[in-house]
Design an enzyme around this catalytic site. Structure first.
Site, PDB file in Angstrom:
ATOM      1  N   ILE A 127       1.000  -1.200  -0.058  1.00 31.28           N
ATOM      2  CA  ILE A 127       0.010  -0.172   0.050  1.00 31.28           C
ATOM      3  C   ILE A 127       0.785   1.376  -0.169  1.00 31.28           C
ATOM      4  CG2 ILE A 127      -1.709   1.263   1.344  1.00 31.28           C
ATOM      5  CD1 ILE A 127      -2.663  -1.427   2.516  1.00 31.28           C
ATOM      6  N   ASN A 134       2.241   4.364   7.749  1.00 29.08           N
ATOM      7  CA  ASN A 134       1.899   3.102   7.278  1.00 29.08           C
ATOM      8  C   ASN A 134       2.674   1.980   7.545  1.00 29.08           C
ATOM      9  OD1 ASN A 134       0.236   1.445   5.085  1.00 29.08           O
ATOM     10  ND2 ASN A 134       2.428   1.370   4.220  1.00 29.08           N
ATOM     11  N   TYR A 167      -2.600  -8.227  16.879  1.00 33.92           N
ATOM     12  CA  TYR A 167      -2.541  -7.431  15.592  1.00 33.92           C
ATOM     13  C   TYR A 167      -3.718  -6.300  15.843  1.00 33.92           C
ATOM     14  CZ  TYR A 167      -3.158  -5.898  10.719  1.00 33.92           C
ATOM     15  OH  TYR A 167      -3.391  -5.109   9.629  1.00 33.92           O
ATOM     16  N   LYS A 202      -4.041  -2.273  15.905  1.00 35.37           N
ATOM     17  CA  LYS A 202      -4.809  -1.269  15.088  1.00 35.37           C
ATOM     18  C   LYS A 202      -5.826  -0.737  16.082  1.00 35.37           C
ATOM     19  CE  LYS A 202      -2.349  -2.419  11.573  1.00 35.37           C
ATOM     20  NZ  LYS A 202      -1.462  -1.339  10.904  1.00 35.37           N
ATOM     21  N   THR A 252      -1.214  -7.819  -0.949  1.00 43.60           N
ATOM     22  CA  THR A 252      -0.010  -7.254  -1.050  1.00 43.60           C
ATOM     23  C   THR A 252       1.114  -8.029  -1.281  1.00 43.60           C
ATOM     24  OG1 THR A 252       0.332  -6.882   1.165  1.00 43.60           O
ATOM     25  CG2 THR A 252      -0.951  -5.034  -0.102  1.00 43.60           C
TER      26      THR A 252
END
Length: 247
Positions: free
Chosen positions: A18, A87, A150, A154, A185
């Site tokens: 990204i 990012n 994770y 976030k 990705t």
């Protein structure tokens, strides 16, 4: 003259996925972009593909000395920043029973600590009207297996988008978050076996109303909108996930 002509931008984790798609979009639009990452090889490749309006700076967001060096380099090369895309991150799966302290600490160091101090160290360079975009994940509102650490990280970023906006709005700086759903990705193949990656993808596609993964370009366009065009948005999370958390 491109859409982003004259804009100065920093993207952490900009060497691939990204982050690279975002750098490519902005460079093609006329922006000058600094990308960062931990792999010099990846950065060199990205810099070559992006061209002369891109600057690659190797660094680790968990190391404050690296972030301070990044700020010095950005100030020397760009002066001020019109957009900061936070990012850099990792998406390691952590089954509850086998998660180690080291795995937990690494995820939070990169995804949470790294994001906070990236904004702190670069904030003095942000111009009035600048946009900061944090990359969260739709995992922060879902109960997906093997993502507890994770997803918690976030969710912390989601909260940070609100609190940092309050901190920076007096300077005219907006902080928002982009919340991608499943995006192809290549990161899954780097963090699990090929068979496990294919199974995970198949499960996510089956659950998604659009029956597909998103592309890095789709997330990049949404992130750029938040940074430059959503001038009356602050502390929000823009969900770009094919509708999986909404429908």
């Amino acid at each position: 003259m491109g859409t982003y002509h004259g804009k100065n931008v920093v993207i952490t984790g900009g060497g691939n996925g990204i982050g690279f798609a975002l750098a490519e979009l902005l460079v093609k639009g006329g922006a000058r972009v600094v990308i960062t990452g931990r792999s010099q090889t990846t950065l060199d490749s990205a810099r070559e593909r992006l061209g002369e309006n891109a600057i690659a700076v190797r660094g680790d967001v968990t190391e404050l000395s690296d972030l301070e060096a990044l700020a010095d380099r950005v100030q020397a090369e760009l002066g001020t920043i019109d957009a900061l895309f936070v990012n850099a991150g990792i998406a390691t799966l952590t089954p509850f029973e086998s998660t180690t302290e080291q795995m937990f600490d690494e995820l939070f160091a990169i995804n949470v600590k790294g994001a906070f101090f990236t904004v702190q160290k670069l904030a003095p360079l942000l111009s009035s009207g600048a946009g900061v975009v944090l990359t969260t994940s739709n995992a922060n509102v879902m109960g997906l297996p093997e993502t507890s650490v994770y997803a918690a990280g976030k969710a912390a970023l989601r909260s940070m988008a609100r609190s940092l906006s309050r901190e920076l709005l007096p300077r005219g700086i907006r902080v928002n978050a982009i919340s991608p759903g499943p995006v192809d990705t290549g990161i899954l193949e780097n963090t699990m076996t090929a068979a496990a990656a294919e199974q995970f993808k198949a499960e996510r596609v089956a659950d998604n109303p659009m029956r597909r993964f998103g592309s890095p370009d789709e997330i990049a366009r949404a992130a750029a909108f938040l940074a430059f065009d959503a001038t009356y948005a602050a502390g929000t999370e823009f969900v770009v996930d094919g509708g999986v958390t909404q429908l």
